[in-house]
Write an enzyme that holds these catalytic residues in place. Structure first.
Site: not given
Ligand code: AMP
Length: 257
Positions: A29-30, A32, A56, A142-143, A146, A169
């Site tokens: 999504h945006e 990423h 995880q 968002k994380d 982490q 985002v």
């Molecule tokens: P994920 O695929 O959910 O494990 O996320 C991969 C990376 O994208 C991680 O570093 C997340 O923190 C980041 N991420 C996920 N959602 C968002 C968001 N809404 N805005 C910014 N970064 C994000």
């Protein structure tokens, strides 16, 4: 030949050898894409890993139903200028006999709500940093917890990688973008808005936790806590909307970088 006359430009030339890594679990999504673009702007080579990391996920979590659409993800990554999409199998990442784990001591929030989660995250990220030989790795606010765990790991183990944390985002209505939003029905999507709204309410209150809790509008929280994430303190919450678990946070003090 490139003629360089300023120190700033020289620094940029040095940067141009950089390998940037964005670790992800796909269903882009945006959020990423914002990380891909940041990496593209700063690095000569941009690698995105797409790996739904079994290590995880807890036993009763959503590993089996986690959204997967590699074809769409590959298209989006390519359009964002990503050079390499790295999609290893679980067997390659955790071959038989795998026995080494990175266990960063972390307290509160996700560390308590999802025992073993950060052990899986830290282990896979260290493996990815090594595999890709990343100079810079990009993560989302968002994380936030982490990112703090990974910063601790990088410091403690002298891992030669720079970490960058970029802003969350959100959709226009404030809901943080998440691959897990795909699980929400239209009614649940509406209810989920209480999470960012509660955090916003908490952000400017004298007692942020109490104010956010009171504003959750019936959502069932795993936790609402102020968490120290290194350079910043965030008001973080996890809540269930139907069977979907969502997390979000806002910065109270400091800056996530
Ligand atoms: P994920 O695929 O959910 O494990 O996320 C991969 C990376 O994208 C991680 O570093 C997340 O923190 C980041 N991420 C996920 N959602 C968002 C968001 N809404 N805005 C910014 N970064 C994000």
């Amino acid at each position: 030949m490139k003629l360089v006359r300023t120190v700033d430009e020289m620094a940029q030339v040095a940067l141009s050898h950089k390998v940037g890594l964005v670790p992800t679990m796909g269903a882009f999504h945006e959020g990423h894409l914002s990380l891909f673009r940041a990496a593209r702007a700063e690095c000569a080579t941009v690698v995105v890993s797409l790996f739904v990391n079994p290590a995880q996920f807890g036993a009763n979590e959503d590993l089996a139903r986690y959204p997967r659409d590699e074809e769409r993800d590959a298209r989006l990554a390519e359009d964002a200028g990503v050079d390499v999409l790295f999609t290893p199998s679980a067997e390659q990442m955790y071959p038989e006999g795998f026995a080494t784990w990175v266990d960063v001591a972390a307290t509160g929030g996700e560390a308590v709500a999802r025992p073993g989660h950060f052990r899986g995250v830290a282990t896979v990220c260290l493996k990815l940093f090594n595999l890709v030989r990343a100079d810079v790795a990009y993560f989302g606010q968002k994380d936030a917890q982490q990112a703090a765990v990974l910063r601790r790991m990088v410091r403690d183990l002298n891992v030669p990688v720079d970490l960058r944390v970029l802003p969350t985002v959100r959709d226009e209505d404030g809901l943080a973008l998440s691959s897990r939003n795909a699980y929400l029905s239209p009614e649940e999507r509406e209810q989920a808005l209480a999470l960012p709204r509660a955090l916003e309410t908490g952000r400017s209150a004298a007692d942020p936790v109490a104010a956010a809790r009171a504003a959750l509008n019936g959502l069932d929280p795993d936790y609402v806590e102020v968490i120290d994430v290194g350079d910043a303190r965030v008001l973080a919450a996890a809540a269930r909307v139907g069977s979907t678990r969502l997390i979000d946070n806002v910065v109270l003090e400091g800056e996530l970088r």
